[in-house]
Design an enzyme around this catalytic site. Structure first.
Site, PDB file in Angstrom:
ATOM      1  N   GLU A 159       0.831  -1.210   0.000  1.00 18.99           N
ATOM      2  CA  GLU A 159       0.000   0.000   0.000  1.00 18.99           C
ATOM      3  C   GLU A 159       0.863   1.258   0.000  1.00 18.99           C
ATOM      4  O   GLU A 159       0.507   2.280  -0.596  1.00 18.99           O
ATOM      5  CB  GLU A 159      -0.931   0.009   1.219  1.00 18.99           C
ATOM      6  CG  GLU A 159      -2.002  -1.057   1.198  1.00 18.99           C
ATOM      7  CD  GLU A 159      -3.045  -0.792   0.123  1.00 18.99           C
ATOM      8  OE1 GLU A 159      -2.700  -0.915  -1.063  1.00 18.99           O
ATOM      9  OE2 GLU A 159      -4.188  -0.471   0.467  1.00 18.99           O
TER      10      GLU A 159
ATOM     11  N   THR B 229      -6.269   6.672  -4.443  1.00 17.38           N
ATOM     12  CA  THR B 229      -6.146   6.825  -2.987  1.00 17.38           C
ATOM     13  C   THR B 229      -5.122   7.908  -2.664  1.00 17.38           C
ATOM     14  O   THR B 229      -5.311   8.706  -1.746  1.00 17.38           O
ATOM     15  CB  THR B 229      -5.739   5.479  -2.369  1.00 17.38           C
ATOM     16  OG1 THR B 229      -6.703   4.502  -2.761  1.00 17.38           O
ATOM     17  CG2 THR B 229      -5.683   5.550  -0.861  1.00 17.38           C
TER      18      THR B 229
HETATM   19  N1  LIG Z   1      -1.751  -5.241  -7.829  1.00 11.94           N
HETATM   20  C1  LIG Z   1      -2.358  -4.057  -7.979  1.00 11.94           C
HETATM   21  N2  LIG Z   1      -3.708  -3.995  -8.059  1.00 11.94           N
HETATM   22  C2  LIG Z   1      -4.356  -2.821  -8.250  1.00 11.94           C
HETATM   23  N3  LIG Z   1      -3.722  -1.642  -8.391  1.00 11.94           N
HETATM   24  C3  LIG Z   1      -2.369  -1.642  -8.317  1.00 11.94           C
HETATM   25  C4  LIG Z   1      -1.656  -2.835  -8.111  1.00 11.94           C
HETATM   26  N4  LIG Z   1      -0.343  -2.522  -8.058  1.00 11.94           N
HETATM   27  C5  LIG Z   1      -0.245  -1.202  -8.257  1.00 11.94           C
HETATM   28  N5  LIG Z   1      -1.467  -0.655  -8.419  1.00 11.94           N
HETATM   29  C6  LIG Z   1      -1.756   0.765  -8.641  1.00 11.94           C
HETATM   30  O1  LIG Z   1      -2.461   1.248  -7.491  1.00 11.94           O
HETATM   31  C7  LIG Z   1      -3.414   2.217  -7.861  1.00 11.94           C
HETATM   32  C8  LIG Z   1      -4.775   1.773  -7.350  1.00 11.94           C
HETATM   33  O2  LIG Z   1      -4.721   1.726  -5.959  1.00 11.94           O
HETATM   34  P1  LIG Z   1      -5.671   2.633  -5.112  1.00 11.94           P
HETATM   35  O3  LIG Z   1      -5.631   4.023  -5.645  1.00 11.94           O
HETATM   36  O4  LIG Z   1      -5.288   2.411  -3.685  1.00 11.94           O
HETATM   37  O5  LIG Z   1      -7.075   1.992  -5.461  1.00 11.94           O
HETATM   38  P2  LIG Z   1      -7.997   1.083  -4.618  1.00 11.94           P
HETATM   39  O6  LIG Z   1      -8.802   2.048  -3.841  1.00 11.94           O
HETATM   40  O7  LIG Z   1      -8.875   0.380  -5.561  1.00 11.94           O
HETATM   41  O8  LIG Z   1      -7.106   0.211  -3.846  1.00 11.94           O
HETATM   42  C9  LIG Z   1      -3.400   2.310  -9.382  1.00 11.94           C
HETATM   43  O9  LIG Z   1      -2.591   3.415  -9.735  1.00 11.94           O
HETATM   44  C10 LIG Z   1      -2.713   1.011  -9.798  1.00 11.94           C
HETATM   45  O10 LIG Z   1      -1.984   1.145 -11.007  1.00 11.94           O
HETATM   46  N1  LIG Z   2      -7.875   4.425   4.923  1.00 11.50           N
HETATM   47  C1  LIG Z   2      -7.528   4.544   3.525  1.00 11.50           C
HETATM   48  C2  LIG Z   2      -8.271   3.471   2.766  1.00 11.50           C
HETATM   49  C3  LIG Z   2      -8.068   3.523   1.274  1.00 11.50           C
HETATM   50  O1  LIG Z   2      -8.879   2.512   0.692  1.00 11.50           O
HETATM   51  P1  LIG Z   2      -8.914   2.259  -0.871  1.00 11.50           P
HETATM   52  O2  LIG Z   2      -9.835   1.111  -1.057  1.00 11.50           O
HETATM   53  O3  LIG Z   2      -9.419   3.513  -1.492  1.00 11.50           O
HETATM   54  O4  LIG Z   2      -7.509   1.951  -1.289  1.00 11.50           O
HETATM   55  C4  LIG Z   2      -7.954   5.929   3.050  1.00 11.50           C
HETATM   56  O5  LIG Z   2      -9.095   6.281   3.329  1.00 11.50           O
HETATM   57  O6  LIG Z   2      -7.139   6.629   2.446  1.00 11.50           O
END
Ligand SMILES: Nc1ncnc2c1ncn2[C@@H]1O[C@H](COP(=O)(O)OP(=O)(O)O)[C@@H](O)[C@H]1O
Ligand SMILES: N[C@@H](CCOP(=O)(O)O)C(=O)O
Length: 291
Positions: A120, A168
């Site tokens: 993350e 995020t």
């Molecule tokens: N294994 C993975 N699965 C999904 N997203 C990934 C992964 N590895 C890297 N990423 C990157 O993370 C970002 C998505 O994560 P995030 O913004 O936290 O979304 P979510 O809320 O769905 O977790 C995108 O930019 C994506 O390219």
């Molecule tokens: N506590 C984090 C949770 C992010 O969750 P995601 O599903 O959007 O990756 C935040 O609120 O930033």
């Protein structure tokens, strides 16, 4: 080769920013791992065109590094990236459980949480545990610096994913830097109410506890139609509605028989502001499963 299914998750639940999370019964990522001399990653499935296969940029690369477990890793995405449904966390959770088994590292599920959270940090800048904890352990989880507390709760949920992208990382930039004491007091009340509701499998208490006046209002600005969707879900019988994770998914708690009406109301309101959306009628589910 080992196969692991790790579920989508919904973090925060309003009053539990960066602490609360639930595993959703669906959707999920499926990750296959086999030993190799170096880390390689292949991504297929929903939104795979937006996900880097470079181990330094994919969440599973950081997990393989942390476990000193080089592997060929295939990710079949069921959880759309940038959805607020813990997409990046689902892959990281699956990789942590799979590689721990493949290399016989002997970590408990709880010990794997901070390891998966390293993924993350790669994508959002913070190693927040609130998505990886329920994706690994299942149920409702309370993740703090001291560890994870898990409750096996049974609450019907509706997750409505609009066709909007909110990363995020971007949504963390709008989080206020401070809160007033009266906001702290009401947040403690809501968080305690929600936790009690989870123990009692009580959608009314859980819904009441899904309130938040600090983070959610700032993030609502990033989601077209959020307040209309929230109001429509409440009118249709939802007991509580908030942003799932960093958004754009909107999540509602409700009684079992109200899921269809709540989901339809949410989709209709997104459509009314010109946004396509899909709904998952779901519930709190299990953590990562090894096959
Ligand atoms: N294994 C993975 N699965 C999904 N997203 C990934 C992964 N590895 C890297 N990423 C990157 O993370 C970002 C998505 O994560 P995030 O913004 O936290 O979304 P979510 O809320 O769905 O977790 C995108 O930019 C994506 O390219
Ligand atoms: N506590 C984090 C949770 C992010 O969750 P995601 O599903 O959007 O990756 C935040 O609120 O930033």
């Amino acid at each position: 080769m080992l196969t692991v299914r790790a579920p989508a998750t919904s973090a925060n639940l309003g009053s539990g920013f960066d602490v609360f999370g639930v595993a959703l019964d669906r959707p999920a990522d499926v990750v296959r791992v086999e030993t190799a001399d170096e880390i390689s990653i292949e991504v297929t499935g929903v939104g795979s065109q937006y996900i880097p296969e470079d181990p330094d940029k994919n969440t599973v690369g950081a997990v393989a590094e942390a476990l000193d477990a080089p592997a060929r890793i295939e990710i079949d995405k069921g959880v759309r990236p940038a959805s607020g449904l813990g997409s990046s966390a689902a892959s990281a959770a699956a990789a942590a459980v799979g590689l721990n088994e493949l290399y016989d590292r002997g970590h408990s599920r709880e010990e794997l949480v901070p390891i998966a959270a390293k993924g993350e940090a790669v994508v959002s800048g913070d190693a927040h545990d609130d998505n990886v904890a329920p994706s690994i352990m299942g149920g409702f989880t309370i993740a703090t610096d001291d560890g994870v507390t898990k409750v096996d709760a049974d609450i019907p949920l509706v997750a409505c994913l609009p066709d909007i992208v909110v990363s995020t990382r971007d949504a963390r930039r709008v989080v206020p830097e401070s809160a007033r004491v009266d906001q702290l007091v009401e947040t403690v009340g809501w968080a305690a109410t929600l936790t009690t509701g989870m123990h009692r499998d009580d959608p009314d208490l859980v819904g009441e506890g899904m309130n938040d006046t600090v983070v959610t209002p700032a993030r609502a600005e990033l989601i077209d139609g959020y307040s209309q969707v929230r109001d429509a879900a409440l009118d249709a019988g939802a007991t509580g509605v908030t942003i799932s994770g960093a958004g754009p998914t909107v999540i509602a708690a409700c009684e079992d028989g109200d899921r269809r009406a709540v989901g339809t109301a949410m989709i209709d309101q997104f459509n009314a502001v010109g946004v396509e959306a899909r709904v998952y009628q779901t519930e709190i589910g299990d953590g990562a499963t090894l096959f």
